[in-house]
Scaffold this active site. Structure first.
Site, PDB file in Angstrom:
ATOM      1  N   SER A 279       0.603  -1.447   0.035  1.00 25.04           N
ATOM      2  CA  SER A 279       0.180   0.058  -0.183  1.00 25.04           C
ATOM      3  C   SER A 279       0.476   1.025   0.091  1.00 25.04           C
ATOM      4  O   SER A 279       2.276   1.345   0.505  1.00 25.04           O
ATOM      5  CB  SER A 279      -1.367  -0.064   1.331  1.00 25.04           C
ATOM      6  OG  SER A 279      -1.536   1.205   1.412  1.00 25.04           O
TER       7      SER A 279
ATOM      8  N   TYR B 219      -2.030   0.477   9.786  1.00 26.89           N
ATOM      9  CA  TYR B 219      -2.377  -0.030   8.624  1.00 26.89           C
ATOM     10  C   TYR B 219      -1.427  -0.461   7.993  1.00 26.89           C
ATOM     11  O   TYR B 219      -0.688  -1.317   7.487  1.00 26.89           O
ATOM     12  CB  TYR B 219      -3.893   0.302   7.775  1.00 26.89           C
ATOM     13  CG  TYR B 219      -3.224  -0.036   6.321  1.00 26.89           C
ATOM     14  CD1 TYR B 219      -3.849  -1.336   6.808  1.00 26.89           C
ATOM     15  CD2 TYR B 219      -2.683   0.698   5.693  1.00 26.89           C
ATOM     16  CE1 TYR B 219      -4.136  -2.061   4.830  1.00 26.89           C
ATOM     17  CE2 TYR B 219      -3.625   0.492   4.200  1.00 26.89           C
ATOM     18  CZ  TYR B 219      -3.789  -0.770   4.378  1.00 26.89           C
ATOM     19  OH  TYR B 219      -3.890  -1.567   2.536  1.00 26.89           O
TER      20      TYR B 219
ATOM     21  N   LYS C 189       1.589  -2.987   6.506  1.00 27.58           N
ATOM     22  CA  LYS C 189       2.269  -3.172   4.927  1.00 27.58           C
ATOM     23  C   LYS C 189       4.042  -3.759   5.269  1.00 27.58           C
ATOM     24  O   LYS C 189       4.287  -3.991   4.589  1.00 27.58           O
ATOM     25  CB  LYS C 189       1.910  -2.668   4.506  1.00 27.58           C
ATOM     26  CG  LYS C 189       0.178  -2.673   4.085  1.00 27.58           C
ATOM     27  CD  LYS C 189      -0.329  -3.900   3.364  1.00 27.58           C
ATOM     28  CE  LYS C 189      -1.929  -4.135   3.944  1.00 27.58           C
ATOM     29  NZ  LYS C 189      -1.880  -5.927   2.664  1.00 27.58           N
TER      30      LYS C 189
HETATM   31  N1  UFG Z   1     -12.816  11.101   3.020  1.00 32.72           N
HETATM   32  C1  UFG Z   1     -14.483  11.397   3.905  1.00 32.72           C
HETATM   33  N2  UFG Z   1     -15.170  10.908   3.685  1.00 32.72           N
HETATM   34  C2  UFG Z   1     -15.463   9.872   4.025  1.00 32.72           C
HETATM   35  C3  UFG Z   1     -14.685   8.986   3.690  1.00 32.72           C
HETATM   36  C4  UFG Z   1     -13.394   9.408   3.328  1.00 32.72           C
HETATM   37  O1  UFG Z   1     -13.205  13.205   4.048  1.00 32.72           O
HETATM   38  O2  UFG Z   1     -16.708   9.878   3.860  1.00 32.72           O
HETATM   39  C5  UFG Z   1     -11.379  11.531   2.658  1.00 32.72           C
HETATM   40  C6  UFG Z   1     -10.381  10.257   3.536  1.00 32.72           C
HETATM   41  O3  UFG Z   1     -10.243  11.275   5.287  1.00 32.72           O
HETATM   42  C7  UFG Z   1      -9.271  10.466   2.711  1.00 32.72           C
HETATM   43  C8  UFG Z   1     -10.384  10.069   1.515  1.00 32.72           C
HETATM   44  O4  UFG Z   1     -11.123  10.651   2.102  1.00 32.72           O
HETATM   45  O5  UFG Z   1      -8.435  11.255   2.558  1.00 32.72           O
HETATM   46  C9  UFG Z   1      -9.904   9.116   0.596  1.00 32.72           C
HETATM   47  O6  UFG Z   1     -10.165   8.050   1.934  1.00 32.72           O
HETATM   48  P1  UFG Z   1     -10.413   6.189   2.340  1.00 32.72           P
HETATM   49  O7  UFG Z   1     -11.327   6.033   3.031  1.00 32.72           O
HETATM   50  O8  UFG Z   1     -11.124   6.606   0.806  1.00 32.72           O
HETATM   51  O9  UFG Z   1      -9.345   5.516   1.455  1.00 32.72           O
HETATM   52  P2  UFG Z   1      -7.946   6.254   2.392  1.00 32.72           P
HETATM   53  O10 UFG Z   1      -6.742   7.022   1.114  1.00 32.72           O
HETATM   54  O11 UFG Z   1      -7.836   6.519   3.469  1.00 32.72           O
HETATM   55  O12 UFG Z   1      -7.360   4.265   2.394  1.00 32.72           O
HETATM   56  C10 UFG Z   1      -6.960   3.548   1.137  1.00 32.72           C
HETATM   57  C11 UFG Z   1      -7.465   2.461   1.491  1.00 32.72           C
HETATM   58  C12 UFG Z   1      -5.899   1.882   2.211  1.00 32.72           C
HETATM   59  C13 UFG Z   1      -5.158   1.908   1.186  1.00 32.72           C
HETATM   60  C14 UFG Z   1      -5.093   3.914   1.222  1.00 32.72           C
HETATM   61  C15 UFG Z   1      -3.295   4.186   0.337  1.00 32.72           C
HETATM   62  O13 UFG Z   1      -7.877   2.375   1.858  1.00 32.72           O
HETATM   63  O14 UFG Z   1      -5.555   0.776   2.312  1.00 32.72           O
HETATM   64  O15 UFG Z   1      -5.745   3.953   0.117  1.00 32.72           O
HETATM   65  O16 UFG Z   1      -3.657   4.939  -0.239  1.00 32.72           O
HETATM   66  F1  UFG Z   1      -3.684   1.984   2.143  1.00 32.72           F
END
Ligand code: UFG
Length: 328
Positions: A117, A141, A145
């Site tokens: 990741s 997390y 990884k």
């Molecule tokens: N976000 C919001 N509102 C929401 C959900 C998410 O603002 O309801 C924001 C988060 O704070 C973040 C962005 O949208 O800034 C993306 O969030 P996600 O939860 O969709 O994804 P993440 O970037 O947290 O994580 C994902 C995968 C991980 C991986 C990562 C790598 O879940 O497994 O991408 O970038 F490691």
């Protein structure tokens, strides 16, 4: 080649399984269905209901199916949850992978493609990350990884493991002609949540933090189509007999802020919905974008669906065809 896909009933694993079957690989899915969906496993793949904590079952499966290579997608993935339950994350993601690698060693299976990741990098500046960029995870997390990558690195030095670690950025979209989409419970990923708001299945979408040092204050991510990810894994698998260690970033090299993704869903769906600004979520870096030139050069990987609207279109189609997800 006979490939064991651990976590092959999950979002990325099921898309990988479909690509393997389509390309004529004998594919055996191993999944405990704690997060995955039996219906997401395409016809043509064998399904084993098993847990990575069960060493004997892993050995039995690898022996019975004469496995040549393992692709590993079975992990806990939610960054926010990883900050609430670090021990659960290290157990699932590190201890269970250690079990899997020990079973592989016992069965003399030496080809391994690992779902790593972008979270291994931690805080990044506003520039595309290279594989050599500093790795300093800011959530458990990402650290879990990175620990698996280190375990693979040292095991590869014994000469008993050839591995590829695929560091992907934000997987999204639906693959296999839009029949395999994203269905997590509870859902925490941005694109499915925005789509659910556009479908009227939730009242609003929350933005977690608008005070980041980014152009519009919301977090920037590199969104990459799940089928493009699967194609890169396939290319890495095919190269594994001749290389010991491969590490690749997989993304489109272009970042979109949370606000831009919301706008893109509004554009694609033609729907308007309520947007609520909330405080930051723990463990979120401001920027994560990939420099994937190494994968493009060494694997010959070219993403087929790089633009955000097309990615969202595929997800929108899947969610509309499956309003209750896989319903299992
Ligand atoms: N976000 C919001 N509102 C929401 C959900 C998410 O603002 O309801 C924001 C988060 O704070 C973040 C962005 O949208 O800034 C993306 O969030 P996600 O939860 O969709 O994804 P993440 O970037 O947290 O994580 C994902 C995968 C991980 C991986 C990562 C790598 O879940 O497994 O991408 O970038 F490691």
């Amino acid at each position: 080649m006979r490939v064991l896909v651990c976590g092959g009933a999950g979002y990325i694993g099921s898309n990988m399984t479909a690509v393997l079957v389509e390309n004529g690989y004998e594919t055996i899915v191993y999944d405990n269905l704690s997060k995955g969906h039996r219906k997401a496993v395409v016809d043509g793949a064998e399904f084993i209901h098993g847990d990575l904590a069960d060493y004997d079952k892993l050995v039995e499966t690898m022996t019975k199916y004469k496995i040549d290579a393992v692709m590993h997608f079975a992990a806990l993935i939610e960054v926010g949850e990883s900050m609430l339950d670090p021990l659960g994350f290290y157990y699932n993601n590190v201890s269970n992978t250690n079990n899997l690698l020990r079973a592989m060693e016992f069965c003399k299976v030496n080809r391994f493609v690992f779902s790593s990741s972008a979270a291994v990098y931690g805080m990044a500046q506003n520039k595309a990350l290279q594989e050599s960029s500093p790795k300093s995870p800011i959530n458990s997390y990402g650290d879990s990884k990175l620990a698996v990558e280190r375990m693979c690195h040292f095991q590869s030095q014994t000469g008993r493991l050839n591995y590829a670690a695929m560091r992907y950025f934000n997987a999204c979209g639906a693959g296999n002609n839009c029949t395999l989409g994203e269905d997590h419970w509870p859902e925490s990923h941005l694109i499915p949540l925005i789509i659910q708001a556009a479908m009227g299945k939730r009242d609003s979408i929350k933005i977690f933090g608008d005070d980041y040092p980014t152009p519009d204050g919301t977090c920037v991510r590199d969104y990459v189509h799940v089928e493009d990810l699967a194609q890169a894994h396939l290319l890495a698998l095919e190269k594994l007999s001749s290389t010991t260690e491969q590490i690749y970033n997989l993304g489109n090299g272009k970042g979109y802020s949370v606000l831009e993704v919301i706008e893109a869903v509004k554009r694609v769906s033609g729907k308007d919905f309520k947007v609520v600004r909330e405080k930051r979520r723990s463990g979120d870096p401001a920027f994560l974008t990939a420099d994937s030139s190494k994968a493009q050069k060494e694997l010959g990987w070219t993403p087929k669906v790089p633009d955000i609207d097309s990615i969202i279109e595929s997800a929108w189609k899947w969610h509309n065809q499956n309003p209750d997800g896989y319903s299992d």
